[in-house]
Design a protein around this motif. Structure first.
Motif, PDB file in Angstrom:
ATOM      1  N   ASP A  42      78.664  20.033  -2.792  1.00 57.28           N
ATOM      2  CA  ASP A  42      79.233  19.241  -1.713  1.00 57.28           C
ATOM      3  C   ASP A  42      80.748  19.388  -1.642  1.00 57.28           C
ATOM      4  O   ASP A  42      81.409  18.717  -0.843  1.00 57.28           O
ATOM      5  CB  ASP A  42      78.884  17.755  -1.899  1.00 57.28           C
ATOM      6  N   VAL A  43      81.319  20.264  -2.487  1.00 54.81           N
ATOM      7  CA  VAL A  43      82.761  20.510  -2.524  1.00 54.81           C
ATOM      8  C   VAL A  43      83.039  21.872  -1.896  1.00 54.81           C
ATOM      9  O   VAL A  43      82.425  22.870  -2.260  1.00 54.81           O
ATOM     10  CB  VAL A  43      83.285  20.471  -3.978  1.00 54.81           C
ATOM     11  N   LEU A  44      83.970  21.901  -0.953  1.00 54.06           N
ATOM     12  CA  LEU A  44      84.285  23.150  -0.265  1.00 54.06           C
ATOM     13  C   LEU A  44      85.199  24.033  -1.117  1.00 54.06           C
ATOM     14  O   LEU A  44      84.911  25.207  -1.355  1.00 54.06           O
ATOM     15  CB  LEU A  44      84.941  22.860   1.081  1.00 54.06           C
ATOM     16  N   ILE A  45      86.321  23.481  -1.570  1.00 52.97           N
ATOM     17  CA  ILE A  45      87.255  24.203  -2.436  1.00 52.97           C
ATOM     18  C   ILE A  45      87.455  23.352  -3.683  1.00 52.97           C
ATOM     19  O   ILE A  45      87.955  22.229  -3.610  1.00 52.97           O
ATOM     20  CB  ILE A  45      88.600  24.469  -1.727  1.00 52.97           C
ATOM     21  N   ASP A  46      87.055  23.876  -4.819  1.00 51.88           N
ATOM     22  CA  ASP A  46      87.035  23.092  -6.051  1.00 51.88           C
ATOM     23  C   ASP A  46      88.222  23.463  -6.935  1.00 51.88           C
ATOM     24  O   ASP A  46      88.262  24.546  -7.520  1.00 51.88           O
ATOM     25  CB  ASP A  46      85.723  23.321  -6.806  1.00 51.88           C
ATOM     26  N   LEU A  47      89.184  22.545  -7.014  1.00 43.69           N
ATOM     27  CA  LEU A  47      90.386  22.733  -7.818  1.00 43.69           C
ATOM     28  C   LEU A  47      90.405  21.771  -9.003  1.00 43.69           C
ATOM     29  O   LEU A  47      91.454  21.496  -9.567  1.00 43.69           O
ATOM     30  CB  LEU A  47      91.633  22.527  -6.950  1.00 43.69           C
ATOM     31  N   LEU A  48      89.235  21.269  -9.375  1.00 38.27           N
ATOM     32  CA  LEU A  48      89.150  20.326 -10.479  1.00 38.27           C
ATOM     33  C   LEU A  48      89.640  20.959 -11.775  1.00 38.27           C
ATOM     34  O   LEU A  48      90.344  20.341 -12.568  1.00 38.27           O
ATOM     35  CB  LEU A  48      87.709  19.843 -10.646  1.00 38.27           C
ATOM     36  N   THR A  49      89.255  22.211 -11.988  1.00 39.20           N
ATOM     37  CA  THR A  49      89.649  22.905 -13.211  1.00 39.20           C
ATOM     38  C   THR A  49      89.611  24.406 -12.992  1.00 39.20           C
ATOM     39  O   THR A  49      88.906  24.902 -12.115  1.00 39.20           O
ATOM     40  CB  THR A  49      88.712  22.525 -14.381  1.00 39.20           C
ATOM     41  N   ASP A  50      90.380  25.107 -13.816  1.00 41.36           N
ATOM     42  CA  ASP A  50      90.317  26.571 -13.859  1.00 41.36           C
ATOM     43  C   ASP A  50      89.484  27.028 -15.045  1.00 41.36           C
ATOM     44  O   ASP A  50      89.461  28.211 -15.367  1.00 41.36           O
ATOM     45  CB  ASP A  50      91.724  27.151 -13.945  1.00 41.36           C
ATOM     46  N   SER A  51      88.802  26.093 -15.701  1.00 38.95           N
ATOM     47  CA  SER A  51      88.043  26.394 -16.916  1.00 38.95           C
ATOM     48  C   SER A  51      86.605  26.769 -16.600  1.00 38.95           C
ATOM     49  O   SER A  51      85.838  25.952 -16.092  1.00 38.95           O
ATOM     50  CB  SER A  51      88.064  25.174 -17.847  1.00 38.95           C
ATOM     51  N   GLY A  52      86.241  28.003 -16.908  1.00 35.17           N
ATOM     52  CA  GLY A  52      84.870  28.452 -16.696  1.00 35.17           C
ATOM     53  C   GLY A  52      84.519  28.719 -15.255  1.00 35.17           C
ATOM     54  O   GLY A  52      83.353  28.949 -14.936  1.00 35.17           O
ATOM     55  N   THR A  53      85.514  28.701 -14.378  1.00 39.23           N
ATOM     56  CA  THR A  53      85.266  28.855 -12.945  1.00 39.23           C
ATOM     57  C   THR A  53      85.707  30.221 -12.426  1.00 39.23           C
ATOM     58  O   THR A  53      85.717  30.452 -11.223  1.00 39.23           O
ATOM     59  CB  THR A  53      85.990  27.749 -12.161  1.00 39.23           C
ATOM     60  N   SER A  54      86.070  31.128 -13.327  1.00 40.01           N
ATOM     61  CA  SER A  54      86.519  32.457 -12.919  1.00 40.01           C
ATOM     62  C   SER A  54      85.376  33.276 -12.345  1.00 40.01           C
ATOM     63  O   SER A  54      84.198  33.045 -12.658  1.00 40.01           O
ATOM     64  CB  SER A  54      87.100  33.213 -14.122  1.00 40.01           C
ATOM     65  N   ALA A  55      85.729  34.250 -11.521  1.00 39.52           N
ATOM     66  CA  ALA A  55      84.766  35.259 -11.081  1.00 39.52           C
ATOM     67  C   ALA A  55      84.826  36.427 -12.058  1.00 39.52           C
ATOM     68  O   ALA A  55      85.900  36.982 -12.312  1.00 39.52           O
ATOM     69  CB  ALA A  55      85.094  35.733  -9.670  1.00 39.52           C
ATOM     70  N   MET A  56      83.686  36.787 -12.630  1.00 39.21           N
ATOM     71  CA  MET A  56      83.671  37.915 -13.567  1.00 39.21           C
ATOM     72  C   MET A  56      83.692  39.234 -12.802  1.00 39.21           C
ATOM     73  O   MET A  56      83.264  39.324 -11.652  1.00 39.21           O
ATOM     74  CB  MET A  56      82.459  37.831 -14.482  1.00 39.21           C
ATOM     75  N   SER A  57      84.190  40.263 -13.468  1.00 35.38           N
ATOM     76  CA  SER A  57      84.318  41.585 -12.856  1.00 35.38           C
ATOM     77  C   SER A  57      83.003  42.354 -12.926  1.00 35.38           C
ATOM     78  O   SER A  57      82.060  41.972 -13.641  1.00 35.38           O
ATOM     79  CB  SER A  57      85.404  42.380 -13.584  1.00 35.38           C
ATOM     80  N   ALA A  58      82.973  43.458 -12.212  1.00 34.08           N
ATOM     81  CA  ALA A  58      81.809  44.343 -12.269  1.00 34.08           C
ATOM     82  C   ALA A  58      81.581  44.841 -13.700  1.00 34.08           C
ATOM     83  O   ALA A  58      80.435  44.950 -14.165  1.00 34.08           O
ATOM     84  CB  ALA A  58      82.008  45.520 -11.313  1.00 34.08           C
ATOM     85  N   GLU A  59      82.685  45.125 -14.411  1.00 31.77           N
ATOM     86  CA  GLU A  59      82.568  45.586 -15.790  1.00 31.77           C
ATOM     87  C   GLU A  59      81.968  44.494 -16.690  1.00 31.77           C
ATOM     88  O   GLU A  59      81.162  44.780 -17.586  1.00 31.77           O
ATOM     89  CB  GLU A  59      83.936  46.010 -16.327  1.00 31.77           C
ATOM     90  N   GLN A  60      82.360  43.260 -16.454  1.00 35.54           N
ATOM     91  CA  GLN A  60      81.805  42.178 -17.266  1.00 35.54           C
ATOM     92  C   GLN A  60      80.321  41.964 -16.973  1.00 35.54           C
ATOM     93  O   GLN A  60      79.522  41.749 -17.887  1.00 35.54           O
ATOM     94  CB  GLN A  60      82.583  40.887 -17.018  1.00 35.54           C
ATOM     95  N   TRP A  61      79.950  42.012 -15.695  1.00 37.09           N
ATOM     96  CA  TRP A  61      78.536  41.863 -15.355  1.00 37.09           C
ATOM     97  C   TRP A  61      77.708  43.001 -15.954  1.00 37.09           C
ATOM     98  O   TRP A  61      76.600  42.797 -16.451  1.00 37.09           O
ATOM     99  CB  TRP A  61      78.350  41.798 -13.841  1.00 37.09           C
ATOM    100  N   ALA A  62      78.278  44.208 -15.927  1.00 39.34           N
ATOM    101  CA  ALA A  62      77.585  45.336 -16.555  1.00 39.34           C
ATOM    102  C   ALA A  62      77.481  45.101 -18.063  1.00 39.34           C
ATOM    103  O   ALA A  62      76.459  45.408 -18.691  1.00 39.34           O
ATOM    104  CB  ALA A  62      78.322  46.640 -16.268  1.00 39.34           C
TER     105      ALA A  62
END
Length: 456
Positions: A42-62
């Motif tokens: 229900d949140v459009l832009i979530d600025l509560l925390t930068d902890s654990g909310t990163s987007a992982m890279s293609a290399e990390q997903w691989a």
């Protein structure tokens, strides 16, 4: 080129749920006017925390597919340890599922009743973990940190004179000194290399270990490069290595600068402390080579450590935060300066001078942001710090933090945030405070409930 672009392409997207103002008002009421209790979808832009909310890279997903799930001594563990020790040369590296267990384990290993734990500024969970271990956390940040408009480039610094005085009075009660880089509690402000070095030298003179709370170490390194003259031509990797050369151990939430969604570690040199920490790890997290994590998580962390100290990424990261800060400053929103590494901090007292602290003006701003635009932020002061914490922390400011997730939002999202603040600022006289109807300790910001104050 003057324009700083994202040093990546987007190859996967997630749909955002759009809501109306009427829907958001109802959702806030159902959440007892505490934005932490809102469902994330229900949140459009979530600025509560930068902890654990990163987007992982293609290399990390691989890398997730390469993770080895053996229960003990997985190859993924050794890949992770090698990545850590390349930049942080500590003898023992113990993985944990996030930063908090690393703090908890360290607190229980080193603390006795009445132990004093100095820090530039304890983060809320660090403070609580040491308090739960019957230690006394003390903040010794420099006085400039309390002035939200001071141009001091390293407002996160340890006050060396205050630390020396504490050693003179109570050295026998100090098992270690902590240094939080960057200093989240005072606005994500960096600690200079000179201050790190001076803190280390003072600790050594009293034979006391120095530990880093290092979850944003890469951002701290980049701000050293930007603001400390002798490091302007030094690589980020070399700055990071020098920083950690002055420490005897660290706690780490990898959910920040290691760019993963879960993970952390405790690293240290002392063999006896390490043995006790391993016992704690075995009891509460898992075997010492996985620490509550899957092998795939260890693999992703190893990759994220390298990506998190990439200079092109850090240039984009720090300047994105600066872009939002400049946009808010331009429309008259009182913001903490200089801008920190991971977030923009709003001076709520200056923005809402007519709302008393007893009416929780930070929560009032959080509520207004969500009603206006579906944005969730985090208040740091009268709710996040409970009464006992405030007696140990000198902060007299009321601030709301806009923590920016890494590699998640684009420039248009930041422009939307600035527009929301502009709209709120134009009607700020109409915004009322709140009363707390349900308290909770510790870390009460996660469970407190409120009601708006109704002007008669």
């Amino acid at each position: 080129m003057k324009t700083i672009i994202e040093p990546f392409r987007i190859k996967s997207v997630e749909r955002l749920k759009m809501t109306t103002e009427a829907q958001r008002k109802r959702l806030l009421k159902d959440a007892h006017y505490n934005v932490v209790l809102l469902n994330s979808d229900d949140v459009l832009i979530d600025l509560l925390t930068d902890s654990g909310t990163s987007a992982m890279s293609a290399e990390q997903w691989a890398g997730l597919h390469l993770g080895d799930e053996s229960y003990v001594r997985s190859p993924s563990y050794y890949k992770f340890v090698a990545a850590v020790q390349k930049y942080m040369p500590f003898k023992h590296v113990l993985p944990t599922h996030q930063g908090r267990p690393a703090e908890r384990i360290l607190a229980r290993v080193v603390s006795k009743n009445g132990s004093i734990i100095p820090n530039n500024s304890h983060f809320d969970t660090t403070r609580s973990n040491f308090s739960q271990a019957n230690a006394i956390p003390i903040d010794l940040v420099i006085d400039e940190a309390k002035d939200l408009t001071s141009p001091h480039p390293f407002k996160g610094n340890m006050d060396i004179a205050k630390l020396a005085s504490l050693f003179e009075a109570s050295q026998q009660d100090v098992p270690l000194v902590m240094l939080t880089i960057t200093n989240n509690t005072v606005g994500g402000q960096p600690v200079s290399m000179a201050n790190i070095r001076q803190t280390s030298e003072l600790c050594k003179s009293y034979n006391t270990p120095l530990f880093f709370d290092a979850c944003r170490f890469a951002e701290n390194a980049y701000l050293i490069k930007c603001n400390e003259e002798e490091y302007k031509n030094v690589s980020i990797k070399n700055i990071v290595q020098e920083m950690f050369s002055y420490a005897d151990g660290m706690t780490m939430s990898a959910k920040k600068d290691a760019l993963v969604n879960t993970g952390g570690w405790l690293a240290l040199n002392d063999d006896q402390w390490a043995e006790k920490a391993m016992d704690q790890l075995l009891l509460t997290e898992g075997f010492v080579t996985y620490g509550g994590l899957a092998g795939r998580d260890l693999h992703a962390m190893a990759i994220g450590i390298e990506e998190g100290i990439d200079e092109d990424y850090l240039k984009y990261r720090i300047n994105s935060v600066k872009y939002l800060g400049n946009a808010l400053d331009k429309i008259g929103i009182p913001v903490l300066k200089p801008f920190g590494g991971h977030a923009i901090y709003i001076d709520v007292k200056a923005m809402f001078p007519d709302i008393p602290e007893s009416a929780y003006p930070g929560q009032a701003l959080n509520m207004a942001l969500y009603e206006e635009a579906g944005i969730r932020a985090c208040e740091i002061s009268s709710v996040k710090l409970d009464n006992s914490a405030k007696t140990q922390s000198d902060s007299e400011n009321i601030i709301v933090r806009l923590a920016i997730p890494r590699r998640v939002y684009t420039q248009s999202h930041l422009d939307y945030i600035a527009e929301a603040f502009d709209n709120i600022n134009q009607r700020k006289e109409q915004i009322q405070g709140l009363s707390m109807t349900h308290d909770a300790h510790p870390l009460r910001q996660y469970a407190a409930q409120f009601e708006p104050l109704i002007t008669q």
